[in-house]
Design an enzyme around this catalytic site. Structure first.
Site, PDB file in Angstrom:
ATOM      1  N   SER A 231      -4.719  10.079 -16.260  1.00 53.93           N
ATOM      2  CA  SER A 231      -6.164   9.987 -16.515  1.00 53.93           C
ATOM      3  C   SER A 231      -6.435   9.496 -17.929  1.00 53.93           C
ATOM      4  CB  SER A 231      -6.781  11.370 -16.335  1.00 53.93           C
ATOM      5  OG  SER A 231      -8.107  11.373 -16.821  1.00 53.93           O
TER       6      SER A 231
ATOM      7  N   ARG B  23      -5.676   1.518   1.090  1.00 52.27           N
ATOM      8  CA  ARG B  23      -6.376   2.769   1.382  1.00 52.27           C
ATOM      9  C   ARG B  23      -5.580   3.754   2.207  1.00 52.27           C
ATOM     10  NH1 ARG B  23     -10.811  -0.923   3.831  1.00 52.27           N
ATOM     11  NH2 ARG B  23      -8.890  -2.087   4.109  1.00 52.27           N
TER      12      ARG B  23
ATOM     13  N   ARG C  21       5.128   2.387   7.521  1.00 52.93           N
ATOM     14  CA  ARG C  21       4.406   1.220   8.036  1.00 52.93           C
ATOM     15  C   ARG C  21       3.505   0.644   6.936  1.00 52.93           C
ATOM     16  NH1 ARG C  21       0.038   1.091  13.007  1.00 52.93           N
ATOM     17  NH2 ARG C  21       0.258  -1.115  13.471  1.00 52.93           N
TER      18      ARG C  21
ATOM     19  N   ARG D 276      -6.201  -0.315  -4.017  1.00 52.05           N
ATOM     20  CA  ARG D 276      -6.987  -0.955  -2.958  1.00 52.05           C
ATOM     21  C   ARG D 276      -6.357  -0.700  -1.589  1.00 52.05           C
ATOM     22  NH1 ARG D 276     -10.525  -4.994  -4.331  1.00 52.05           N
ATOM     23  NH2 ARG D 276     -11.195  -4.772  -2.162  1.00 52.05           N
TER      24      ARG D 276
ATOM     25  N   ARG E 190     -12.385   5.654 -24.051  1.00 58.58           N
ATOM     26  CA  ARG E 190     -11.575   4.803 -23.162  1.00 58.58           C
ATOM     27  C   ARG E 190     -12.311   3.532 -22.733  1.00 58.58           C
ATOM     28  NH1 ARG E 190     -11.609   7.032 -16.934  1.00 58.58           N
ATOM     29  NH2 ARG E 190     -13.841   6.932 -16.618  1.00 58.58           N
TER      30      ARG E 190
ATOM     31  N   ARG F 215       2.084  -7.726  -1.534  1.00 60.26           N
ATOM     32  CA  ARG F 215       2.322  -7.702  -2.985  1.00 60.26           C
ATOM     33  C   ARG F 215       3.620  -8.369  -3.403  1.00 60.26           C
ATOM     34  NH1 ARG F 215      -2.794  -7.174  -4.596  1.00 60.26           N
ATOM     35  NH2 ARG F 215      -3.792  -5.407  -3.575  1.00 60.26           N
TER      36      ARG F 215
HETATM   37  C1  LIG Z   1      -2.976 -11.935  -3.408  1.00 62.41           C
HETATM   38  C2  LIG Z   1      -4.152 -10.992  -3.319  1.00 62.41           C
HETATM   39  C3  LIG Z   1      -5.355 -11.339  -3.892  1.00 62.41           C
HETATM   40  C4  LIG Z   1      -6.459 -10.476  -3.821  1.00 62.41           C
HETATM   41  N1  LIG Z   1      -7.633 -10.833  -4.394  1.00 62.41           N
HETATM   42  C5  LIG Z   1      -8.708 -10.020  -4.321  1.00 62.41           C
HETATM   43  C6  LIG Z   1      -9.984 -10.362  -4.898  1.00 62.41           C
HETATM   44  O1  LIG Z   1     -10.131 -11.409  -5.515  1.00 62.41           O
HETATM   45  N2  LIG Z   1     -11.006  -9.491  -4.783  1.00 62.41           N
HETATM   46  C7  LIG Z   1     -10.892  -8.317  -4.083  1.00 62.41           C
HETATM   47  O2  LIG Z   1     -11.870  -7.571  -3.998  1.00 62.41           O
HETATM   48  N3  LIG Z   1      -9.721  -7.951  -3.529  1.00 62.41           N
HETATM   49  C8  LIG Z   1      -8.639  -8.767  -3.618  1.00 62.41           C
HETATM   50  N4  LIG Z   1      -7.450  -8.380  -3.058  1.00 62.41           N
HETATM   51  C9  LIG Z   1      -7.374  -7.078  -2.385  1.00 62.41           C
HETATM   52  C10 LIG Z   1      -7.506  -7.251  -0.859  1.00 62.41           C
HETATM   53  O3  LIG Z   1      -8.774  -7.777  -0.515  1.00 62.41           O
HETATM   54  C11 LIG Z   1      -7.322  -5.876  -0.156  1.00 62.41           C
HETATM   55  O4  LIG Z   1      -8.332  -4.985  -0.583  1.00 62.41           O
HETATM   56  C12 LIG Z   1      -5.984  -5.262  -0.432  1.00 62.41           C
HETATM   57  O5  LIG Z   1      -4.964  -6.201  -0.318  1.00 62.41           O
HETATM   58  C13 LIG Z   1      -5.757  -4.130   0.554  1.00 62.41           C
HETATM   59  O6  LIG Z   1      -5.422  -4.714   1.791  1.00 62.41           O
HETATM   60  P1  LIG Z   1      -5.653  -4.065   3.205  1.00 62.41           P
HETATM   61  O7  LIG Z   1      -7.077  -3.713   3.373  1.00 62.41           O
HETATM   62  O8  LIG Z   1      -5.041  -4.949   4.237  1.00 62.41           O
HETATM   63  O9  LIG Z   1      -4.712  -2.808   3.070  1.00 62.41           O
HETATM   64  P2  LIG Z   1      -4.836  -1.244   3.230  1.00 62.41           P
HETATM   65  O10 LIG Z   1      -6.064  -0.698   2.626  1.00 62.41           O
HETATM   66  O11 LIG Z   1      -3.535  -0.816   2.718  1.00 62.41           O
HETATM   67  O12 LIG Z   1      -4.927  -1.031   4.780  1.00 62.41           O
HETATM   68  C14 LIG Z   1      -3.833  -1.305   5.657  1.00 62.41           C
HETATM   69  C15 LIG Z   1      -4.376  -1.799   6.957  1.00 62.41           C
HETATM   70  O13 LIG Z   1      -5.101  -0.716   7.579  1.00 62.41           O
HETATM   71  C16 LIG Z   1      -6.240  -1.217   8.249  1.00 62.41           C
HETATM   72  N5  LIG Z   1      -7.436  -0.662   7.621  1.00 62.41           N
HETATM   73  C17 LIG Z   1      -7.522   0.034   6.453  1.00 62.41           C
HETATM   74  N6  LIG Z   1      -8.765   0.433   6.239  1.00 62.41           N
HETATM   75  C18 LIG Z   1      -9.503  -0.005   7.269  1.00 62.41           C
HETATM   76  C19 LIG Z   1     -10.876   0.082   7.591  1.00 62.41           C
HETATM   77  N7  LIG Z   1     -11.764   0.703   6.827  1.00 62.41           N
HETATM   78  N8  LIG Z   1     -11.288  -0.493   8.731  1.00 62.41           N
HETATM   79  C20 LIG Z   1     -10.427  -1.151   9.543  1.00 62.41           C
HETATM   80  N9  LIG Z   1      -9.106  -1.284   9.291  1.00 62.41           N
HETATM   81  C21 LIG Z   1      -8.656  -0.712   8.166  1.00 62.41           C
HETATM   82  C22 LIG Z   1      -6.192  -2.763   8.117  1.00 62.41           C
HETATM   83  O14 LIG Z   1      -5.484  -3.287   9.222  1.00 62.41           O
HETATM   84  C23 LIG Z   1      -5.388  -2.954   6.852  1.00 62.41           C
HETATM   85  O15 LIG Z   1      -4.761  -4.216   6.769  1.00 62.41           O
HETATM   86  C24 LIG Z   1      -6.343  -9.235  -3.127  1.00 62.41           C
HETATM   87  C25 LIG Z   1      -5.119  -8.903  -2.533  1.00 62.41           C
HETATM   88  C26 LIG Z   1      -4.035  -9.756  -2.627  1.00 62.41           C
HETATM   89  C27 LIG Z   1      -2.719  -9.352  -1.985  1.00 62.41           C
END
Ligand SMILES: Cc1cc2nc3c(=O)[nH]c(=O)nc-3n(C[C@H](O)[C@H](O)[C@H](O)COP(=O)(O)OP(=O)(O)OC[C@H]3O[C@@H](n4cnc5c(N)ncnc54)[C@H](O)[C@@H]3O)c2cc1C
Length: 235
Positions: free
Chosen positions: A96, A88, A181, A86, A163, A190
């Site tokens: 695989s 990105r 970063r 998640r 699978r 995490r």
């Molecule tokens: C404790 C916990 C519980 C969670 N529970 C769920 C859940 O129930 N369901 C669920 O679907 N997910 C869940 N997640 C996943 C969460 O919603 C995020 O998808 C995941 O943590 C990735 O975070 P992020 O987008 O900040 O990070 P990254 O994808 O690593 O991105 C890093 C940073 O880059 C920037 N960024 C990245 N992409 C974009 C973009 N397209 N536009 C603008 N800025 C961007 C943002 O500032 C982001 O914080 C959970 C995560 C945690 C830690």
């Protein structure tokens, strides 16, 4: 026989990006970062630590993007890897289940649960008015799952079809590359108490390792060994 894995998720750092002239990651970040101030003349043997510390404290985290790290994770579940991908702003390559035959799969289970406890009563069939019941442990269920997978493969199902019945806890291997970063961001999310125990445990161990290898970049994280968490205290 399907194996159960407990507390075995681990990491192996494959690479940390350095400069071509032998600069370590901190020196590389310093060289790039000093472009802003046109102050490369101030670089000496001790300056990288001070410079990166200053950059991090000021919150100029984009400068940390100039170095990156590649890590292999082993003995982790596909549940964990699904959480990981998640994030990105990173690159991934994962074992695989479409192409690898999972005939000897392993399953990651919570360390505090007893996989041998006969815990769930299931209905196996009905003999007239009488239901055929049995009590299964998690281990029994995983063994049934394994038999079904192998049976489907013997019946001609290719791995990418068989699978579909594999459990979420099946062991996987994944390699992740991200800039420093982004690693900081992933550690914040995490290693938090709110994160799932499996990813938290693996990431707190990785954090311990990188705190030694790349000090300064990760120095502000404080690890709580008793809870297996890490946070950046608010000042
Ligand atoms: C404790 C916990 C519980 C969670 N529970 C769920 C859940 O129930 N369901 C669920 O679907 N997910 C869940 N997640 C996943 C969460 O919603 C995020 O998808 C995941 O943590 C990735 O975070 P992020 O987008 O900040 O990070 P990254 O994808 O690593 O991105 C890093 C940073 O880059 C920037 N960024 C990245 N992409 C974009 C973009 N397209 N536009 C603008 N800025 C961007 C943002 O500032 C982001 O914080 C959970 C995560 C945690 C830690």
């Amino acid at each position: 026989m399907a194996q159960i894995l407990k507390n075995q998720g681990s990491h192996k750092i494959l690479a940390i990006m350095t400069g071509l002239n032998g600069e370590n990651p901190l020196q590389l970040i310093e060289t790039a970062g000093r472009t802003a101030y046109q102050s490369r003349d101030k670089i000496n043997d001790e300056s990288a630590n001070r410079f990166v510390d200053m950059i991090r404290r000021l919150g100029h985290e984009s400068v940390l993007e100039h170095s990156a790290m590649t890590v292999e994770f082993n003995g982790v579940s596909r549940g964990l890897t699904h959480e990981l991908v998640r994030h990105r702003v990173a690159s991934y390559t994962q074992e695989s289940t479409r192409y690898v035959d999972e005939k000897d799969f392993k399953v990651v289970l919570p360390p505090d649960k007893d996989e041998n406890e006969k815990i769930v009563e299931v209905v196996l069939g009905q003999d007239g008015p009488v239901k055929v019941l049995t009590k299964l442990s998690v281990k029994d269920f995983i063994e049934l799952n394994e038999q079904m997978y192998k049976g489907l493969r013997s019946a001609g199902w290719i791995p990418e079809d068989a699978r579909q019945i594999l459990p979420n806890g099946i062991e996987s291997q994944i390699v992740m590359t991200a800039n420093l970063r982004e690693w900081r961001h992933v550690f914040k999310l995490r290693c938090s108490k709110k994160a799932h125990w499996e990813i938290r445990r693996v990431f707190v161990n990785l954090l311990k390792d990188v705190k030694e290898r790349i000090p300064i970049v990760f120095d502000d994280f404080v690890i709580d060994e008793s809870e297996i968490t890490a946070t950046i205290p608010v000042k």
